[in-house]
Design an enzyme around this catalytic site. Structure first.
Site, PDB file in Angstrom:
ATOM      1  N   ASP A 166       0.534  -5.932   1.299  1.00 55.23           N
ATOM      2  CA  ASP A 166       1.057  -6.239  -0.031  1.00 55.23           C
ATOM      3  C   ASP A 166       2.580  -6.305   0.089  1.00 55.23           C
ATOM      4  O   ASP A 166       3.172  -5.718   1.010  1.00 55.23           O
ATOM      5  CB  ASP A 166       0.625  -5.143  -1.013  1.00 55.23           C
ATOM      6  CG  ASP A 166       1.337  -5.239  -2.341  1.00 55.23           C
ATOM      7  OD1 ASP A 166       1.256  -6.300  -2.981  1.00 55.23           O
ATOM      8  OD2 ASP A 166       2.000  -4.248  -2.726  1.00 55.23           O
ATOM      9  N   ASP A 191       5.285  -6.338  -2.969  1.00 58.29           N
ATOM     10  CA  ASP A 191       6.106  -5.595  -3.928  1.00 58.29           C
ATOM     11  C   ASP A 191       5.871  -4.095  -3.834  1.00 58.29           C
ATOM     12  O   ASP A 191       4.747  -3.611  -3.977  1.00 58.29           O
ATOM     13  CB  ASP A 191       5.812  -6.066  -5.351  1.00 58.29           C
ATOM     14  CG  ASP A 191       6.175  -7.526  -5.566  1.00 58.29           C
ATOM     15  OD1 ASP A 191       6.912  -8.080  -4.736  1.00 58.29           O
ATOM     16  OD2 ASP A 191       5.699  -8.112  -6.563  1.00 58.29           O
TER      17      ASP A 191
END
Length: 315
Positions: A68, A70
């Site tokens: 991922d 962010d």
């Protein structure tokens, strides 16, 4: 270019639109990866860039790592940094910048994704880029990375990604950020490629619509599943990393899930299932759950090296 990922936090199964978004992201990621390889080969042939030594064949070629973006790889949200760069280039007005700034501040303080806020940002970004050429936004994205993103990479997470690369495994970003932005970040970090939200374009011009839906929640899991099938990977031998409980579907898909800088819900879920856990947000180590000693040492050493490199880049 789409901004991102804004499904509600309620757990739900994948919809047809999730599958469409996932398959579109996987296809875009594979194309960008092939372009990276072609560019590297051309540079090495022309002598314009030094050829990198081949990785030792020590890794599992049926495994890969999925990160991922962010708050996992980067502090804050990529779309907010991108919005700041677009404002600087007069893509929109001050009142819209204030909204981007508020969203980024809230996101960094809360450390979680608010679906209503993110939906608002997504719709704003789609309206901003509508009618612009994809090539134009890609060029601007390169500049924005240098201005606002390069110094926000978590050294510890970067070290984990490098460990996979050093083992001969492919490493992919998986994010609700626009695939164009994600691809730039992946290339700058030396990763294999990126799966991201795919915005519709016709003849190289953004229409202001998405292909499927933002790559968020179940759609991320569908993208990873589609890419793994296309790449001949075995998911039980793959690893995934995220900070958000929204990514539990993706983390649950692989054999080696990691909670990185986890929000409260993900931390609780990870501990209950004895997932590996790392937290780079403070000077202290977070409680570790079954993390291999070698991986821990490698992350510390790699994190130190990455921090030095970032310091030199700032200077």
């Amino acid at each position: 270019m789409a901004a991102l990922g804004w499904l509600t936090p309620r757990r739900r199964s994948a919809t047809a639109r999730s599958v469409l978004a996932g398959e579109a992201a996987a296809e875009a990621a594979r194309k960008s990866s092939q372009q990276f390889e072609a560019l590297d080969a051309l540079e090495a042939k022309d002598g314009t860039a030094p050829a990198e030594p081949e990785f030792p064949v020590a890794g599992d070629d049926r495994a890969a790592a999925f990160f991922d973006l962010d708050n996992t790889v980067m502090q804050g949200a990529a779309i907010f940094h991108f919005g700041r760069g677009l404002y600087k280039r007069k893509f929109f007005q001050r009142r819209e910048l204030a909204r981007f700034a508020w969203q980024q501040t809230w996101f960094r303080l809360a450390g979680v994704e608010d679906p209503d806020h993110m939906q608002d940002v997504r719709e704003s970004a789609l309206s901003i880029v509508k009618g612009h050429r994809v090539s134009e936004l890609m060029s601007i994205g390169e500049e924005i990375y240098d201005e606002y993103m390069a110094d926000r990479i978590w050294p510890g997470t970067r070290a984990l990604a490098q460990a996979h690369l050093d083992a001969g495994q492919k490493v992919w970003l998986v994010t609700a950020a626009p695939v164009e932005t994600a691809t730039i970040i992946a290339r700058r970090l030396g990763l294999t490629g990126a799966l991201g939200t795919v915005a519709e374009s016709v003849d190289g011009v953004y229409t202001g619509r998405l292909v499927g839906e933002p790559l968020h929640g179940p759609a991320k899991a569908e993208a990873v599943r589609a890419l793994a099938h296309a790449e001949g990977l075995e998911l039980t031998r793959c690893a995934a990393y995220s900070d958000s409980h929204n990514d539990i579907p993706m983390l649950s898909l692989v054999g080696h899930p990691y909670a990185i800088n986890p929000d409260t819900k993900l931390r609780k879920h990870a501990r209950a299932r004895e997932w590996r856990l790392r937290d780079y947000r403070t000077g202290r180590k977070a409680a570790k759950v079954g993390i291999p000693a070698a991986a821990g040492v490698g992350a510390i050493a790699g994190g130190t090296a990455a921090a030095v490199a970032l310091h030199r880049r700032r200077r």
